[in-house]
Every structure is written in structure tokens, then in C-alpha cells.
Design an enzyme around this catalytic site. Structure first.
Site, short mmCIF file in Angstrom:
data_model
loop_
_atom_site.label_atom_id
_atom_site.label_comp_id
_atom_site.label_asym_id
_atom_site.label_seq_id
_atom_site.Cartn_x
_atom_site.Cartn_y
_atom_site.Cartn_z
N ASP A 236 -48.93 32.95 5.16
CA ASP A 236 -48.28 33.32 6.54
C ASP A 236 -47.38 32.02 7.06
O ASP A 236 -47.85 31.64 7.94
CB ASP A 236 -49.29 33.75 7.37
CG ASP A 236 -48.65 34.45 8.66
OD1 ASP A 236 -47.46 34.60 8.73
OD2 ASP A 236 -49.40 34.97 9.50
N GLY A 317 -48.13 37.41 20.71
CA GLY A 317 -47.23 36.52 21.21
C GLY A 317 -47.58 35.25 20.95
O GLY A 317 -46.77 34.30 21.25
N SER A 319 -48.35 34.02 18.07
CA SER A 319 -48.11 33.83 16.76
C SER A 319 -47.15 32.50 16.29
O SER A 319 -46.38 32.37 17.06
CB SER A 319 -47.32 34.99 16.05
OG SER A 319 -48.35 35.96 15.77
#
Length: 447
Positions: A236, A317, A319
């Protein structure tokens, strides 16, 4: 007139001594009262050293004889071992040994079996070194039948797999420290990195695919850059190349609010039990501790492995926002469950793995590894895309802050002692003066 001056001097001395007693007592009382009730809540500037010592021991002794390491509440390294001979080696090296039943090889074999089972969205698992278990969690979206099926897989592995239901939903935290905006949503700038020629923002991979255009300034009217590489699911992380190729001044700093910043000096691997900080534009600066490593999360969008599990809260928000400790960059926010009202679990993509895969290094960092023992002077915050921040520092302390400093116990006691000496001295001087005046009076009276 001379006697009047002497009385004034003695009176001023007594007042100064009484004042010293009050100030010294306040320093001692407030300093003792401000002592943290739990030493584990204080930042540990030696956590990186302890973590490195534990990691070195685990690497040297092997995964069949050990089962992970962590930092205890005193900031000392603890290594899980499977036999007494290994425990003795750990103790000789200066670390604490804890005997456990299952080795790291067994724990990893269990996670491989879980990974091979049919995928269930809304589940996650991680290695809990301290309990010597694999902990499997299921959020509220997991159906009863899916949970029963996964429980059957866990029972087949053995009694060291613990099943837990958790509130909330495991989601990526799309929508950070400083916001960066695109048509895919809002994310946070993570860390500024470079390949030696161009500068980039390293953020979460789920924020947007390659080609996504990002804007800043909070209004979406200044183009920051474009995503040029990334990996999600599986990992990620992603790279956003700056539109002008450069991050700008102060790119090695992350903002902590009020115009202050903390300099990032390198990257590192976290340890279980280590205190960490993260920041995001939704929930701001938050802190907590690393609870597990090598976590796997089955998001609705796909499975991500090798994550850092923490008890730091996060919200949509946040991330891609930075997570670090003691001036050392550790990871970027991936996702989790819960919120910052009730608390929750948040997962982070480890930074060294991402940087190695992307072939980049931190801006301003000549080397990748953290300098052991490097500490930040303020809690870490968010990395602004291309924005600079003043160097680390703290505003001038107020008098009350100085009084409550735990280091003032010793000076406070000295002030109290000096004031007592001054009071005794003034009383003795006064008594001696009175005695001499008495002698003079009666000598004159009786000739």
C-alpha cells in the site's frame, strides 16, 4: 539611623529567605506532582537502540529458537525464546528473555495457512509476540458463516490462533497530515523522497492509481503532481512526482503545528511496544504504540500484507499520512477500524520496504538507516507537500512550566536548604545584636 538601616537589611533578608522557601517548595511539589503516573507513557529516546538490539538477537539466533522481540515499559529489549539455552544467550547479551511454546517458524506457518484459505473481506490477522499467538480479527461486516469457516481453519492450525470480533469496519482511510486532492478523493502527504534527480511524495497506494493528478492548498487550485508508481493491493504505497520536479525548501521537515517542524533524520523498523506518532488532515496529530508486526488486512478492495499494527486512531482522510518516532520515519497510514472518539486499530505500510521497492530515499538523507538514539524535540506531525517548516524547537518555557519540570526537584531542594540557612542566620544575628544591646544597657546602668 544606622540601627534603622540594619533593621531594614534584616527584614529584607528574612523576606527573601521566606520567598526562597516558597519558590523551592513549589518547585519540588509541582515537579513531583507532574511525574507521569505511568512511565510507559513517556517517550523513549532509546527505543530504537532497544529495538535494534532485539532484532539483532532474533536474526542471529534464528526463527526456530525465537518468536519475535519487543520493547517493554522500561524501554528494554525483550526476546521470546523457545528453550533455556537460547534464553541464557539472550540474557548474556543484556536483553530480557521470555520463554514461549511456539517459534516464529510456527507462527509464520499459521499465517500462511490463513492466507491460503478462502479470502474473507473484513478480516485481519497479525503476530502477537507478547502472547505468542496469531490474532485473527473480524469486523462487523463479516457474516456468521464466513466467521465460522475461518474459525474452523484456525482450530485446525492449533490453540495458538486467537479469534476476536472487533467493532467498526476495516477500511482504507481514503479521503491526512496536509491534504492532497484528486478525483479519487482526499489523502495525506506522507514523506518527501527523491531518486537523486526528481523529488516525490510517498503516500498510500490505495489513494489512487498511476496517472492520478493531485492538487494542494486545500482548495484544489494548485497542482502538486501526478502518481507515477505504486502498489495496491498486496502493498500500500505510491509515488507522486512533483509537478516542478522539486519538493522545495524544508522538505526534510514535517510540520507539527503552530509553525514548528521536526526534522526526519532517517528511516527505521518499529518494535512492538514502541511509542509512535502519526498525523492526518482529518484527525490531526495522534499517538499510540505498535501492537504487532507483519499484519495482513483483507480490505474490500483487496488484501495487503506485511503491515504495522498499532493502537493509534485514524479516520477517513488520514490515508498516506506519516507515522514516525524520535525523528525516524516508519511508515504511511494504510487503514484500520474505529475512530478517534472511541479508539481503534490502524495499520501502516512500512517505509523501508516501500522505498526499496521504488528506488528512492528521503530528501536530505544521505543514508537510509536511522541513527540509533536520534530523538525529536516535539511530537511528529504531518509532511506538507512542498511546504517548509521552521526547524525543531520549543517556545520559551513559562515560569509554571519550569516549576513543573521534573528536573527541578534537586534545585528546589537546594533553594529550600539555602533559605532555611538564611532564616537561621538572620535570627542568630538578631539575637546576637539584642544580647549585645542588653549588655550595653545594663553596663551603662550599673557602671
Amino acid at each position: 539611623m544606622r540601627h534603622a538601616r540594619r533593621r531594614i537589611v534584616r527584614r529584607v533578608t528574612r523576606l527573601a529567605a521566606v520567598g526562597g522557601l516558597l519558590v523551592g517548595s513549589a518547585m519540588v511539589t509541582r515537579a513531583v506532582a507532574s511525574e507521569p503516573p505511568d512511565a510507559s507513557t513517556a517517550p523513549r529516546t532509546l527505543a530504537l537502540i532497544a529495538s535494534g538490539a532485539g532484532a539483532d538477537l532474533v536474526s542471529r539466533l534464528g526463527t526456530d529458537r525465537t518468536a519475535g522481540h519487543w520493547v517493554d515499559s522500561d524501554g528494554r529489549p525483550v526476546v521470546a525464546v523457545t528453550d533455556e539455552r537460547t534464553a541464557e544467550e539472550v540474557r548474556r547479551a543484556g536483553a530480557t528473555a521470555k520463554r514461549v511454546r511456539h517459534s516464529m517458524s510456527e507462527l509464520r506457518s499459521a499465517t500462511s495457512t490463513l492466507r491460503a484459505a478462502p479470502r474473507v473481506s473484513g478480516t485481519a490477522w497479525a503476530l502477537d509476540y507478547r502472547s505468542n499467538e496469531v490474532v485473527v480479527r473480524g469486523d462487523r461486516t463479516v457474516s456468521g458463516s464466513d466467521w465460522s469457516r475461518l474459525t474452523g481453519v484456525a482450530q485446525g492450525i492449533g490453540g495458538f490462533v486467537r479469534m476476536e470480533r472487533t467493532g467498526g469496519t476495516f477500511t482504507t482511510r481514503l479521503n491526512g497530515a496536509e491534504p492532497i486532492l484528486s478525483t479519487a478523493g482526499r489523502c495525506s502527504a506522507g514523506f518527501n523522497v527523491t531518486d537523486g534527480t526528481r523529488d516525490f511524495i510517498l503516500t498510500a497506494g490505495h489513494c489512487g492509481p498511476t496517472g492520478s493528478v493531485w492538487f494542494g492548498d486545500g482548495r484544489g487550485d494548485r497542482q502538486v503532481g501526478r502518481t507515477v508508481a505504486g502498489s495496491f493491493p498486496g502493498d500500500d504505497f505510491s509515488l507522486v512526482e512533483y509537478a516542478n520536479g522539486k519538493a522545495g525548501d524544508g522538505a526534510d521537515l514535517v510540520a507539527v503545528g503552530d509553525g514548528k517542524g521536526v526534522r526526519i533524520t532517517g528511516t527505521g523498523e518499529p518494535a512492538v511496544g514502541q511509542r509512535v506518532f502519526r498525523s492526518g488532515s482529518t484527525s490531526g496529530l495522534r499517538d499510540g504504540r505498535v501492537t504487532a508486526l507483519d499484519a495482513t488486512v483483507n480490505y474490500p478492495e483487496g488484501t495487503v500484507t506485511g503491515l504495522i499494527e498499532t493502537d493509534v486512531c485514524a479516520e477517513p482522510g488520514d490515508s498516506g499520512g506519516p507515522m514516525f518516532s524520535e525523528g525516524i520515519a516508519l511508515g504511511v497510514t494504510s487503514g484500520g477500524s474505529g475512530d478517534c472518539d472511541k479508539g481503534g486499530t490502524t495499520f501502516f505500510q512500512p517505509l523501508p520496504e516501500a522505498m526499496e521497492s521504488l528506488g528512492v530515499r528521503l530528501v536530505g538523507s544521505g543514508r537510509q538507516d536511522a541513527a540509533a538514539g536520534t530523538s525529536a524535540t516535539a511530537p511528529p506531525g504531518a509532511a506538507a507537500p512542498g511546504a517548509s517548516a521552521p526547524g525543531t524547537g520549543v517556545e520559551s518555557s513559562t515560569l509554571l512550566a519550569r516549576l513543573t519540570d521534573r528536573r527541578n526537584v534537586g534545585p528546589g531542594l537546594l533553594i529550600v536548604a539555602g533559605s532555611l540557612v538564611a532564616l537561621v542566620a538572620t535570627r542568630w544575628i538578631r539575637a546576637e545584636a539584642d544580647r549585645k544591646a542588653y549588655q550595653r544597657h545594663y553596663s551603662a546602668t550599673w557602671g
